[in-house]
Design a protein around this motif. Structure first.
Motif, PDB file in Angstrom:
ATOM      1  N   VAL A  39       4.398   3.441  11.114  1.00 24.59           N
ATOM      2  CA  VAL A  39       5.593   2.753  11.605  1.00 24.59           C
ATOM      3  C   VAL A  39       6.874   3.576  11.450  1.00 24.59           C
ATOM      4  O   VAL A  39       7.636   3.733  12.424  1.00 24.59           O
ATOM      5  CB  VAL A  39       5.741   1.369  10.925  1.00 24.59           C
ATOM      6  N   GLY A  66      12.472   2.321  10.302  1.00 22.98           N
ATOM      7  CA  GLY A  66      11.221   1.559  10.200  1.00 22.98           C
ATOM      8  C   GLY A  66      10.685   1.420   8.791  1.00 22.98           C
ATOM      9  O   GLY A  66       9.615   0.826   8.590  1.00 22.98           O
ATOM     10  N   SER A  68      11.676  -0.377   6.148  1.00 21.14           N
ATOM     11  CA  SER A  68      11.579  -1.747   5.622  1.00 21.14           C
ATOM     12  C   SER A  68      10.348  -2.452   6.162  1.00 21.14           C
ATOM     13  O   SER A  68       9.663  -3.189   5.435  1.00 21.14           O
ATOM     14  CB  SER A  68      12.842  -2.537   5.973  1.00 21.14           C
ATOM     15  N   LEU A  69      10.060  -2.241   7.442  1.00 26.91           N
ATOM     16  CA  LEU A  69       8.850  -2.844   8.014  1.00 26.91           C
ATOM     17  C   LEU A  69       7.602  -2.275   7.362  1.00 26.91           C
ATOM     18  O   LEU A  69       6.644  -3.012   7.070  1.00 26.91           O
ATOM     19  CB  LEU A  69       8.819  -2.611   9.524  1.00 26.91           C
ATOM     20  N   THR A 181       6.479 -10.740   2.843  1.00 24.97           N
ATOM     21  CA  THR A 181       7.179 -10.305   4.051  1.00 24.97           C
ATOM     22  C   THR A 181       8.598 -10.868   4.081  1.00 24.97           C
ATOM     23  O   THR A 181       9.551 -10.160   4.413  1.00 24.97           O
ATOM     24  CB  THR A 181       6.421 -10.739   5.307  1.00 24.97           C
ATOM     25  N   VAL A 185      11.790  -8.429   4.285  1.00 25.30           N
ATOM     26  CA  VAL A 185      12.426  -8.314   5.596  1.00 25.30           C
ATOM     27  C   VAL A 185      13.607  -9.256   5.792  1.00 25.30           C
ATOM     28  O   VAL A 185      14.646  -8.875   6.331  1.00 25.30           O
ATOM     29  CB  VAL A 185      11.382  -8.528   6.713  1.00 25.30           C
ATOM     30  N   SER A 208      14.617  -3.924   1.190  1.00 28.88           N
ATOM     31  CA  SER A 208      15.261  -3.409   2.395  1.00 28.88           C
ATOM     32  C   SER A 208      16.691  -2.954   2.116  1.00 28.88           C
ATOM     33  O   SER A 208      17.185  -2.000   2.733  1.00 28.88           O
ATOM     34  CB  SER A 208      15.258  -4.484   3.494  1.00 28.88           C
TER      35      SER A 208
END
Length: 257
Positions: A39, A66, A68-69, A181, A185, A208
């Motif tokens: 990612v 990308g 944090s994802l 998650t 996020v 994040s």
């Protein structure tokens, strides 16, 4: 708790080998780390090709868009390392074969720390290299990659340990994935305008926010996430992960499985 008279190191090594075999045999448990690995580099390329950065952003911040994802994916994977056994019922024979539950949790923790660290180092470094190649360095400030990237590397094992702890506590794959998650996020995607000053407090222990601060991203601006730096936030994330693992240990030892 069962008393283990054999030397600890061989027992832990055997248990860790067992965890590796179980992880390799489940498709989701080896596909997710690959997804987390891919990612950040892909997002770095997309950001560079589309030029979708704020004027006050940095090349480093854009390259690590990308991250944090990827952290959310690695946290979800770590939770699944334990919840898949609860969901399938295989945790019972596992605990029968390994009656000392601390040993089981320690092996799982070592596994997720090793894998997540490798994923973090490779993903973040590759994204930085790709971002530096495709993002216009004449338009945006470069940013200081070190030591900030080292802190971002450390975020990966911290989030993985937290994911493992949440998995032990929740025991449900869907529930654990949702919790980890959301923790990773949501603080970043929640509009600051909607929460006002509360948004700065929400992001204090958000992984994040650590990434945004240490990568000098415009998302980490003081008016959005407060003035607390990335390193203190990283320390809070790490302490929270260790504390969560301690509570997970207590939960696992007391659970009637």
């Amino acid at each position: 708790m069962t008393v283990v008279s054999a030397p600890l190191a061989p027992l832990l090594r055997d248990q860790l080998r067992s965890e590796v075999i179980k992880t390799r045999s489940a498709r989701s448990l080896w596909l997710l780390p690959l997804l987390a690995l891919s990612v950040p580099p892909v997002m770095a390329g997309v950001v560079g090709l589309t030029g979708s950065l704020e004027p006050d952003d940095t090349v480093l911040g854009g390259a690590l868009t990308g991250t944090s994802l990827a952290l959310a994916v690695i946290g979800a994977w770590a939770a699944l390392v334990v919840t898949t056994e609860f969901g399938s019922g295989t945790i019972r024979p596992v605990l029968t074969a390994t009656p000392w539950r601390d040993l089981l949790l320690a092996a799982k923790a070592l596994l997720v720390v090793a894998v997540s660290t490798a994923v973090g180092v490779l993903a973040v470094t590759t994204a930085w290299l790709i971002g530096g190649a495709v993002i216009d360095g004449g338009t945006y400030a470069a940013g200081q990659p070190f030591p900030g990237m080292i802190g971002i590397y450390c975020c990966f094992p911290a989030v993985a340990v937290l994911g493992l702890a949440v998995g032990v506590a929740v025991r449900s794959s869907a529930g654990a994935v949702a919790v980890i998650t959301a923790h990773v996020v949501l603080p970043q995607v929640t509009a600051a305008q909607a929460l006002g000053e509360l948004h700065k407090w929400v992001t204090v222990v958000a992984p994040s926010a650590v990434v945004a601060k240490l990568s000098q991203s415009s998302d980490g601006a003081a008016e959005l996430m407060g003035s607390l730096g990335g390193w203190p936030r990283l320390a809070l994330v790490a302490v929270g992960a260790v504390a969560a693992l301690g509570m997970a240990r207590r939960t696992l030892n007391r659970a009637d499985i």
